[in-house]
Design an enzyme around this catalytic site. Structure first.
Site, mmCIF file in Angstrom:
data_model
loop_
_atom_site.group_PDB
_atom_site.id
_atom_site.type_symbol
_atom_site.label_atom_id
_atom_site.label_comp_id
_atom_site.label_asym_id
_atom_site.label_seq_id
_atom_site.Cartn_x
_atom_site.Cartn_y
_atom_site.Cartn_z
ATOM 1 N N LYS A 112 0.232 2.616 10.594
ATOM 2 C CA LYS A 112 -0.912 1.697 10.625
ATOM 3 C C LYS A 112 -1.382 1.418 12.043
ATOM 4 C CE LYS A 112 -0.205 -0.635 6.240
ATOM 5 N NZ LYS A 112 0.277 -1.814 5.566
ATOM 6 N N LYS A 193 1.726 8.741 -1.155
ATOM 7 C CA LYS A 193 2.012 7.676 -2.131
ATOM 8 C C LYS A 193 0.723 6.996 -2.597
ATOM 9 C CE LYS A 193 2.468 3.572 0.566
ATOM 10 N NZ LYS A 193 3.013 2.335 0.947
ATOM 11 N N LYS A 196 -3.143 1.033 -2.348
ATOM 12 C CA LYS A 196 -4.375 0.275 -2.593
ATOM 13 C C LYS A 196 -5.366 0.442 -1.449
ATOM 14 C CE LYS A 196 -1.391 -3.727 -1.875
ATOM 15 N NZ LYS A 196 -0.816 -4.887 -2.509
HETATM 16 P P1 TYM Z 1 3.324 -4.431 -0.734
HETATM 17 O O1 TYM Z 1 2.547 -5.631 -1.107
HETATM 18 O O2 TYM Z 1 2.690 -3.391 0.108
HETATM 19 O O3 TYM Z 1 3.840 -3.701 -2.032
HETATM 20 C C1 TYM Z 1 4.534 -4.426 -3.042
HETATM 21 C C2 TYM Z 1 5.655 -3.570 -3.600
HETATM 22 O O4 TYM Z 1 5.136 -2.366 -4.169
HETATM 23 C C3 TYM Z 1 5.883 -1.246 -3.715
HETATM 24 N N1 TYM Z 1 4.998 -0.061 -3.703
HETATM 25 C C4 TYM Z 1 5.252 1.076 -4.368
HETATM 26 N N2 TYM Z 1 6.269 1.450 -5.164
HETATM 27 C C5 TYM Z 1 6.213 2.698 -5.703
HETATM 28 N N3 TYM Z 1 5.199 3.571 -5.480
HETATM 29 C C6 TYM Z 1 4.164 3.232 -4.691
HETATM 30 N N4 TYM Z 1 3.166 4.089 -4.504
HETATM 31 C C7 TYM Z 1 4.150 1.933 -4.092
HETATM 32 N N5 TYM Z 1 3.280 1.292 -3.273
HETATM 33 C C8 TYM Z 1 3.820 0.063 -3.049
HETATM 34 C C9 TYM Z 1 6.341 -1.650 -2.330
HETATM 35 O O5 TYM Z 1 7.463 -0.896 -1.926
HETATM 36 C C10 TYM Z 1 6.678 -3.112 -2.518
HETATM 37 O O6 TYM Z 1 7.991 -3.270 -3.032
HETATM 38 N N6 TYM Z 1 6.472 -5.694 2.935
HETATM 39 C C11 TYM Z 1 6.268 -5.789 1.517
HETATM 40 C C12 TYM Z 1 6.145 -7.211 1.027
HETATM 41 C C13 TYM Z 1 7.272 -8.102 1.427
HETATM 42 C C14 TYM Z 1 8.580 -8.099 0.906
HETATM 43 C C15 TYM Z 1 9.263 -9.156 1.557
HETATM 44 C C16 TYM Z 1 9.229 -7.299 -0.028
HETATM 45 C C17 TYM Z 1 7.197 -9.120 2.332
HETATM 46 N N7 TYM Z 1 8.388 -9.745 2.402
HETATM 47 C C18 TYM Z 1 10.604 -9.424 1.295
HETATM 48 C C19 TYM Z 1 10.573 -7.572 -0.275
HETATM 49 C C20 TYM Z 1 11.230 -8.616 0.372
HETATM 50 C C21 TYM Z 1 4.973 -5.051 1.182
HETATM 51 O O7 TYM Z 1 4.202 -4.731 2.019
HETATM 52 O O8 TYM Z 1 4.735 -4.876 -0.109
#
Ligand code: TYM
Length: 328
Positions: A112, A193, A196
């Site tokens: 990013k 992957k 969004k």
């Molecule tokens: P975020 O909001 O980008 O995504 C939420 C969750 O979705 C999973 N994910 C996927 N899993 C499978 N295939 C995909 N194509 C795919 N795209 C997204 C992500 O792995 C995530 O689990 N940093 C985190 C949010 C966060 C968090 C935390 C998670 C903040 N604090 C503490 C766990 C614990 C994030 O950006 O998720």
């Protein structure tokens, strides 16, 4: 499992990747864990410029999705990250323990930020805030998609460093990453992957897509010219991705799914997957509409924030005492 924590950023739509890799699994584990905490991580969303009106709506939308997919507020504490000030405070304390080199190595920052001078500082320190989220609840398990694995390794490193230098305060969290579904790929580009932030909406299915949209997107999903259905991520990424989606949605094993398509072609696979996806998402969408408009949602979040705050504040006190910060 003693304590499960995870979060989702309110940055717009939820994709089938988010759902299958993470949110659906939150529901799957909520009965197995003694405590569950699920946050809408709005402070993380701020790392990229957001429209304030959309930010507001998206935060409530994700909370409504949590409930619509089946998280039960009697079993899981649902809250908005910024409602619990301990996250930002602990994040600063852990930032002071973090090293430039280890944050520089985070692949999501590299993707990013692209090492440019104008990359946001929030993007750089993003994983430290994530570590604070997890560590404040003495979390033992963190269900996430594969793209978060490296961030959780950093979380463990920071916890270990703190425990070594200031006393054993933090529990070591384990990532919970599924064998199937942890990396759902784009429908148009199955080498990348599903995301969004993708330019083309044909590449992802959202949790709120209509049956017509789902049909169109799955019909157009890239496959290959072999017309034989089996799982081989390397040589058949498109078909393997569709099979993975079916496996997570139905709970069936890959072997039995592949067997069920014996002698059939991609047309049959797609037709079946369209039906499965629509049948799975329709009731979630109906519940979502009801919940999003109800007052229940804000009550649940208010209550969730109170409980989360009580737990997180306890850990924060321990952190402050360990660091020698005066508390009166
Ligand atoms: P975020 O909001 O980008 O995504 C939420 C969750 O979705 C999973 N994910 C996927 N899993 C499978 N295939 C995909 N194509 C795919 N795209 C997204 C992500 O792995 C995530 O689990 N940093 C985190 C949010 C966060 C968090 C935390 C998670 C903040 N604090 C503490 C766990 C614990 C994030 O950006 O998720």
């Amino acid at each position: 499992m003693k304590c499960v924590f995870s979060g989702v950023k309110p940055t717009g739509i939820i994709t089938l990747g988010n759902y299958l890799g993470a949110i659906k699994r939150f529901v799957d584990v909520q009965d197995q864990a003694e405590k569950n905490f699920y946050s809408v991580v709005d402070l993380h969303a701020l790392t990229v410029a957001q429209d304030p009106k959309e930010m507001y709506e998206n935060t409530l939308n994700i909370a409504a999705v949590y409930l619509a997919v089946g998280l039960d507020p009697r079993k899981a504490t649902l809250f908005v990250q910024s409602h619990v000030p301990a996250h930002a405070e602990a994040s600063w304390m852990l930032t002071c323990l973090s090293r430039m080199g280890e944050l520089n190595r985070m692949t999501q920052f590299k993707d990013k930020g692209r090492g440019s001078d104008s990359a946001g500082v929030g993007l750089f320190t993003y994983p430290v805030l994530m570590a604070a989220d997890v560590l404040l609840y003495q979390t033992t398990h963190v269900p996430v998609g594969e793209d978060q694995k490296q961030h959780l390794e950093l979380t463990r490193d920071l916890a270990e460093r703190f425990n070594r230098d200031y006393g054993e305060i933090f529990v070591m969290p384990e990532p919970l990453i599924a064998e199937v579904g942890a990396r759902i790929m784009g429908l148009q580009n199955p080498e990348k992957k599903m995301s969004k932030s993708d330019d083309s909406d044909a590449n992802y299915i959202t949790l709120m897509d209509t049956p017509k949209e789902i049909e169109k997107k799955i019909k157009r999903a890239v496959t290959d010219s072999e017309n034989a259905i089996y799982f081989d991520e390397e040589n058949k990424p498109g078909v393997s991705n569709l099979l993975s989606i079916q496996s997570v949605l139905t709970g069936e094993t890959m072997d039995s799914i592949v067997q069920s398509y014996e002698g059939l072609g991609y047309g049959a696979l797609k037709k079946n997957l369209i039906e499965i996806t629509v049948d799975h998402l329709t009731p979630i969408q109906q519940r979502y509409q009801e919940i999003r408009q109800s007052e229940e949602l804000t009550n649940i979040l208010r209550h969730g924030a109170e409980h989360a705050d009580a737990v997180a504040s306890e850990t924060l006190k321990k952190i402050k005492d360990a660091l020698g910060l005066v508390r009166l």
